[in-house]
Design a protein around this motif. Structure first.
Motif, PDB file in Angstrom:
ATOM      1  N   GLY A   6       0.818  -1.211   0.000  1.00  0.00           N
ATOM      2  CA  GLY A   6       0.000   0.000   0.000  1.00  0.00           C
ATOM      3  C   GLY A   6       0.845   1.252   0.000  1.00  0.00           C
ATOM      4  N   TYR A   7       1.933   1.250   0.779  1.00  0.00           N
ATOM      5  CA  TYR A   7       2.821   2.416   0.841  1.00  0.00           C
ATOM      6  C   TYR A   7       3.469   2.677  -0.516  1.00  0.00           C
ATOM      7  CZ  TYR A   7       6.893   5.240   2.114  1.00  0.00           C
ATOM      8  OH  TYR A   7       7.854   6.218   2.167  1.00  0.00           O
ATOM      9  N   ARG A   8       3.909   1.617  -1.190  1.00  0.00           N
ATOM     10  CA  ARG A   8       4.514   1.797  -2.519  1.00  0.00           C
ATOM     11  C   ARG A   8       3.505   2.387  -3.503  1.00  0.00           C
ATOM     12  NH1 ARG A   8       7.507  -3.069  -1.240  1.00  0.00           N
ATOM     13  NH2 ARG A   8       5.792  -4.368  -2.012  1.00  0.00           N
ATOM     14  N   ARG A   9       2.258   1.940  -3.415  1.00  0.00           N
ATOM     15  CA  ARG A   9       1.236   2.461  -4.321  1.00  0.00           C
ATOM     16  C   ARG A   9       0.929   3.935  -4.038  1.00  0.00           C
ATOM     17  NH1 ARG A   9      -2.978  -2.713  -4.015  1.00  0.00           N
ATOM     18  NH2 ARG A   9      -1.584  -4.229  -5.034  1.00  0.00           N
ATOM     19  N   VAL A  10       0.987   4.316  -2.770  1.00  0.00           N
ATOM     20  CA  VAL A  10       0.782   5.725  -2.422  1.00  0.00           C
ATOM     21  C   VAL A  10       1.874   6.585  -3.043  1.00  0.00           C
ATOM     22  CG1 VAL A  10       0.905   7.378  -0.506  1.00  0.00           C
ATOM     23  CG2 VAL A  10      -0.542   5.354  -0.309  1.00  0.00           C
ATOM     24  N   LEU A  11       3.114   6.115  -2.958  1.00  0.00           N
ATOM     25  CA  LEU A  11       4.227   6.875  -3.530  1.00  0.00           C
ATOM     26  C   LEU A  11       4.112   6.986  -5.047  1.00  0.00           C
ATOM     27  CD1 LEU A  11       7.277   5.508  -1.478  1.00  0.00           C
ATOM     28  CD2 LEU A  11       5.940   7.578  -1.072  1.00  0.00           C
ATOM     29  N   GLN A  12       3.504   5.992  -5.673  1.00  0.00           N
ATOM     30  CA  GLN A  12       3.386   5.980  -7.131  1.00  0.00           C
ATOM     31  C   GLN A  12       2.128   6.687  -7.633  1.00  0.00           C
ATOM     32  OE1 GLN A  12       3.478   1.790  -7.964  1.00  0.00           O
ATOM     33  NE2 GLN A  12       5.648   1.551  -7.397  1.00  0.00           N
ATOM     34  N   SER A  13       1.182   6.943  -6.742  1.00  0.00           N
ATOM     35  CA  SER A  13      -0.102   7.509  -7.153  1.00  0.00           C
ATOM     36  C   SER A  13       0.048   8.970  -7.572  1.00  0.00           C
ATOM     37  CB  SER A  13      -1.111   7.402  -6.011  1.00  0.00           C
ATOM     38  OG  SER A  13      -2.314   8.071  -6.345  1.00  0.00           O
ATOM     39  N   SER A  14      -0.556   9.315  -8.688  1.00  0.00           N
ATOM     40  CA  SER A  14      -0.536  10.702  -9.161  1.00  0.00           C
ATOM     41  C   SER A  14      -1.559  11.563  -8.427  1.00  0.00           C
ATOM     42  CB  SER A  14      -0.828  10.742 -10.668  1.00  0.00           C
ATOM     43  OG  SER A  14      -2.101  10.160 -10.945  1.00  0.00           O
ATOM     44  N   ASP A  15      -2.451  10.934  -7.664  1.00  0.00           N
ATOM     45  CA  ASP A  15      -3.482  11.672  -6.928  1.00  0.00           C
ATOM     46  C   ASP A  15      -3.014  12.126  -5.551  1.00  0.00           C
ATOM     47  OD1 ASP A  15      -5.345  11.297  -9.007  1.00  0.00           O
ATOM     48  OD2 ASP A  15      -5.867   9.305  -8.236  1.00  0.00           O
ATOM     49  N   ILE A  16      -1.875  11.605  -5.101  1.00  0.00           N
ATOM     50  CA  ILE A  16      -1.375  11.910  -3.761  1.00  0.00           C
ATOM     51  C   ILE A  16      -0.125  12.784  -3.876  1.00  0.00           C
ATOM     52  CG2 ILE A  16      -0.645  10.963  -1.552  1.00  0.00           C
ATOM     53  CD1 ILE A  16      -3.457  10.130  -2.372  1.00  0.00           C
ATOM     54  N   PRO A  17      -0.089  13.936  -3.211  1.00  0.00           N
ATOM     55  CA  PRO A  17       1.110  14.792  -3.250  1.00  0.00           C
ATOM     56  C   PRO A  17       2.347  14.042  -2.758  1.00  0.00           C
ATOM     57  CG  PRO A  17      -0.740  15.962  -2.254  1.00  0.00           C
ATOM     58  CD  PRO A  17      -1.173  14.535  -2.407  1.00  0.00           C
ATOM     59  N   LYS A  18       3.489  14.376  -3.320  1.00  0.00           N
ATOM     60  CA  LYS A  18       4.736  13.682  -2.979  1.00  0.00           C
ATOM     61  C   LYS A  18       5.359  14.296  -1.723  1.00  0.00           C
ATOM     62  CE  LYS A  18       4.055  11.483  -6.816  1.00  0.00           C
ATOM     63  NZ  LYS A  18       3.452  10.129  -6.775  1.00  0.00           N
ATOM     64  N   PHE A  20       5.268  12.390   1.385  1.00  0.00           N
ATOM     65  CA  PHE A  20       5.455  11.341   2.381  1.00  0.00           C
ATOM     66  C   PHE A  20       6.740  10.572   2.112  1.00  0.00           C
ATOM     67  CE2 PHE A  20       0.756  11.805   1.985  1.00  0.00           C
ATOM     68  CZ  PHE A  20       0.560  12.410   3.214  1.00  0.00           C
ATOM     69  N   HIS A  21       7.344  10.107   3.217  1.00  0.00           N
ATOM     70  CA  HIS A  21       8.637   9.449   3.120  1.00  0.00           C
ATOM     71  C   HIS A  21       8.677   8.249   4.058  1.00  0.00           C
ATOM     72  CE1 HIS A  21       9.008  13.751   2.140  1.00  0.00           C
ATOM     73  NE2 HIS A  21       9.740  13.312   1.145  1.00  0.00           N
ATOM     74  N   ASP A  22       9.789   7.530   4.021  1.00  0.00           N
ATOM     75  CA  ASP A  22       9.887   6.279   4.775  1.00  0.00           C
ATOM     76  C   ASP A  22       9.635   6.479   6.265  1.00  0.00           C
ATOM     77  OD1 ASP A  22      10.466   5.125   2.390  1.00  0.00           O
ATOM     78  OD2 ASP A  22      12.603   4.818   2.768  1.00  0.00           O
ATOM     79  N   ARG A  23      10.054   7.627   6.797  1.00  0.00           N
ATOM     80  CA  ARG A  23       9.867   7.845   8.227  1.00  0.00           C
ATOM     81  C   ARG A  23       8.383   7.891   8.588  1.00  0.00           C
ATOM     82  NH1 ARG A  23      13.063  12.524  11.497  1.00  0.00           N
ATOM     83  NH2 ARG A  23      14.720  11.636  10.220  1.00  0.00           N
ATOM     84  N   ASP A  24       7.552   8.450   7.704  1.00  0.00           N
ATOM     85  CA  ASP A  24       6.110   8.461   7.959  1.00  0.00           C
ATOM     86  C   ASP A  24       5.573   7.032   8.054  1.00  0.00           C
ATOM     87  OD1 ASP A  24       5.688  11.370   7.769  1.00  0.00           O
ATOM     88  OD2 ASP A  24       6.232  11.097   5.669  1.00  0.00           O
ATOM     89  N   PHE A  25       6.047   6.179   7.157  1.00  0.00           N
ATOM     90  CA  PHE A  25       5.594   4.786   7.151  1.00  0.00           C
ATOM     91  C   PHE A  25       6.089   4.044   8.391  1.00  0.00           C
ATOM     92  CE2 PHE A  25       6.140   0.319   5.571  1.00  0.00           C
ATOM     93  CZ  PHE A  25       4.786   0.029   5.469  1.00  0.00           C
ATOM     94  N   HIS A 246       1.894  28.315   0.812  1.00  0.00           N
ATOM     95  CA  HIS A 246       2.727  28.779  -0.304  1.00  0.00           C
ATOM     96  C   HIS A 246       4.216  28.564  -0.044  1.00  0.00           C
ATOM     97  CE1 HIS A 246       4.046  32.437   1.820  1.00  0.00           C
ATOM     98  NE2 HIS A 246       2.810  32.568   2.230  1.00  0.00           N
ATOM     99  N   GLU A 247       4.588  28.286   1.206  1.00  0.00           N
ATOM    100  CA  GLU A 247       5.984  27.982   1.527  1.00  0.00           C
ATOM    101  C   GLU A 247       6.283  26.489   1.422  1.00  0.00           C
ATOM    102  OE1 GLU A 247       6.638  31.335   5.029  1.00  0.00           O
ATOM    103  OE2 GLU A 247       5.930  29.335   5.562  1.00  0.00           O
ATOM    104  N   PHE A 248       5.244  25.702   1.314  1.00  0.00           N
ATOM    105  CA  PHE A 248       5.378  24.259   1.474  1.00  0.00           C
ATOM    106  C   PHE A 248       6.295  23.633   0.426  1.00  0.00           C
ATOM    107  CE2 PHE A 248       3.809  19.848   1.261  1.00  0.00           C
ATOM    108  CZ  PHE A 248       3.926  19.505   2.600  1.00  0.00           C
ATOM    109  N   ALA A 253      12.520  17.667   1.838  1.00  0.00           N
ATOM    110  CA  ALA A 253      11.879  16.432   2.285  1.00  0.00           C
ATOM    111  C   ALA A 253      12.346  15.972   3.667  1.00  0.00           C
ATOM    112  CB  ALA A 253      12.112  15.333   1.248  1.00  0.00           C
ATOM    113  N   PRO A 254      13.641  16.023   3.991  1.00  0.00           N
ATOM    114  CA  PRO A 254      14.065  15.566   5.328  1.00  0.00           C
ATOM    115  C   PRO A 254      13.396  16.336   6.460  1.00  0.00           C
ATOM    116  CG  PRO A 254      15.955  15.744   3.874  1.00  0.00           C
ATOM    117  CD  PRO A 254      14.803  16.361   3.147  1.00  0.00           C
ATOM    118  N   PHE A 255      13.145  17.629   6.244  1.00  0.00           N
ATOM    119  CA  PHE A 255      12.480  18.417   7.284  1.00  0.00           C
ATOM    120  C   PHE A 255      11.031  17.970   7.442  1.00  0.00           C
ATOM    121  CE2 PHE A 255      10.070  22.078   8.808  1.00  0.00           C
ATOM    122  CZ  PHE A 255      10.817  22.456   9.921  1.00  0.00           C
TER     123      PHE A 255
END
Length: 491
Positions: A6-18, A20-25, A246-248, A253-255
């Motif tokens: 599921g996590y891999r599919r989230v990373l590949q999905s065009s509907d989900i903003p990029k 999220f990273h391994d630490r979230d999982f 607007h700063e996002f 990514a590490p932050f």
């Protein structure tokens, strides 16, 4: 395996903003592992004792920071990945019908109230992504009880040139943060990017533990000036970092991966609070919202200074109050006036027994405060005669739109008693007003406005009429020229 898929599919999905990273999982898995330990005796067990509700809560805490539709899609991806192995893995019908999937207020409240052991095992500090441009999320955090004002310190850093490279000011802020860490307060950091590097270990929760007998202390490193010091971290210490949407995209990514991410918008907050109203009050609010949308469309958005997508919902949200049990209700309009709008009571309560009409006129009176006099005169003939007449009186007689001096007098009058002061209406009913302390004025650029400075204070408030109140105003007001077209009145 299913969750990894599921996590891999989230990373590949065009509907989900990029974002999220391994630490979230990893932190999601930590939370699920903790849930396993507390639910082993529960008979409602599927997929090796992971319950659907537990997975949903773990996703809410660790894969947030996106809008409701995107979160629904993300949840669907994870659940479908699990259902490929266990088709019966789904939320109960009651959960689905109650639409509890994206109550960001409850999610944040529950996350802030975690026990210290839970925070150490799977909790992270919070990153608040503000969808507004005026830091509305900060106000909403307090308004909805997510954070306690008595236990929270707010740190703001300005972008004035003299402050950007002010190392002494940075040291002062970091020293105060150090004290909050030791005493267990919550810190709310707004526009503090310049000192984030000094809190690298704190944000990453790189803690060292020293235990002697029954005493246990947690330490983290903080860089203050040219030194790095070990600071005691109280178990109750929590950190919230605020950024604007607007700063996002400029944040690395590490932050982002160091924090639990939550997106807050006025519209989302309003929709959540709206659902907590009774069915009768929901109907009233729906009617008011629709009528106000019609008014804005008819009047013309271009004639309302500063109006944006959040303005109306900010006004609507302001009339919903929440009790200690998170139950919401429409506040009592008859006792919701400030020293600036008490005169509009005649317009708002033309028919005091009609709750919907009073509420509608209360919101309308707020909205026309940002309309120009010319637009009011231009649009009045397009309304029914009776309503046009009452709108005219409200704008030109009961509100101040022409004289800064008179406006400041009304604003400051409440400071005579430091608190709200009683006003008697036509019906001889005494009303205690709410104190308004912060306002923004939209003015035309003119030599008079641009020329307001400290010397103008005497001209404005020290007239030759021997009025003792004028002397009080003069003592309470400071006028600062920030730039050529910006003037700040400090009261």
């Amino acid at each position: 395996t299913c969750l990894c898929q599921g996590y891999r599919r989230v990373l590949q999905s065009s509907d989900i903003p990029k974002i999220f990273h391994d630490r979230d999982f990893i932190y999601m898995l930590r939370e699920l592992r903790f849930e396993l330990r507390t639910n082993l005796t529960n008979e409602d067990v599927v997929l090796d004792t992971i319950r659907p509700e537990s997975l949903l809560h773990a996703l809410e805490n660790n894969f947030n920071g996106i809008n409701g539709k995107q979160f629904e899609k993300l949840t669907e991806i994870f659940f479908k990945a699990v259902q490929e192995k266990r088709p019966d893995f789904e939320l109960s019908l009651k959960k689905q019908q109650n639409d509890v999937r994206y109550d960001i207020i409850k999610i944040l409240q529950d996350s802030m109230k975690l026990e210290s052991m839970q925070r150490r095992l799977y909790g992270r500090y919070k990153l608040i992504i503000d969808e507004s441009d005026d830091e509305s999320a900060v106000r909403l955090l307090f308004q909805t009880g997510i954070i306690d004002p008595n236990q929270t310190e707010i740190f703001r850093m300005s972008d004035f040139s003299d402050d950007i490279n002010n190392e002494l000011r940075n040291v002062e802020i970091l020293s105060t943060i150090k004290l909050c860490m030791e005493t267990g307060k919550t810190i709310l950091m707004v526009n503090t990017g310049r000192i984030h590097g000094s809190l690298y270990d704190v944000f990453n929760q790189n803690f060292s533990i020293m235990a002697t007998g029954n005493t246990r202390k947690i330490f983290s490193k903080v860089a203050i000036g040219s030194k790095t010091v070990d600071v005691v971290v109280n178990d109750n210490f929590q950190c919230i970092v605020h950024i604007n949407r607007h700063e996002f995209n400029d944040i690395l990514a590490p932050f982002l991966s160091r924090f639990q991410k939550f997106s807050l918008s006025i519209v989302d907050f309003y929709r959540i609070q709206f659902k907590r109203l009774s069915s009768e009050e929901q109907n009233i609010m729906n009617n008011v919202e629709n009528k106000m949308q019609t008014f804005i469309k008819h009047f013309g958005q271009q004639y309302l200074c500063g109006l944006n997508d959040n303005t109306l919902y900010s006004c609507l949200l302001s009339v919903i109050e929440t009790d200690e049990n998170r139950q919401c209700s429409i506040l009592n309009i008859h006792q919701s006036y400030s020293q600036l709008n008490i005169k509009t009571k005649r317009f708002i309560e033309e028919n005091p027994g009609n709750k919907q009409q009073c509420l509608l006129r209360f919101i309308l009176s707020k909205l026309i405060q940002i309309a120009s006099p010319e637009s009011i005169i231009f649009k009045l003939p397009t309304f029914q005669d009776k309503f046009a007449e009452s709108l005219f009186k409200n704008y030109f007689h009961y509100q101040e739109h022409f004289n800064i001096e008179n406006f400041v007098r009304e604003l400051i009058r409440t400071h005579e008693n430091q608190l709200s002061y009683p006003i008697t209406t036509d019906t001889h009913t005494e009303i205690n007003t709410i104190t308004t302390t912060k306002v923004t004025l939209y003015t035309r650029t003119s030599p008079y406005v641009v020329g307001i400075n400290k010397a103008s204070k005497y001209q404005l408030f020290n007239k030759q009429n021997n009025n003792s109140f004028d002397e009080k105003i003069s003592n309470l007001v400071e006028i600062l020229n920030l730039v050529s077209s910006s003037v700040l009145l400090i009261i």
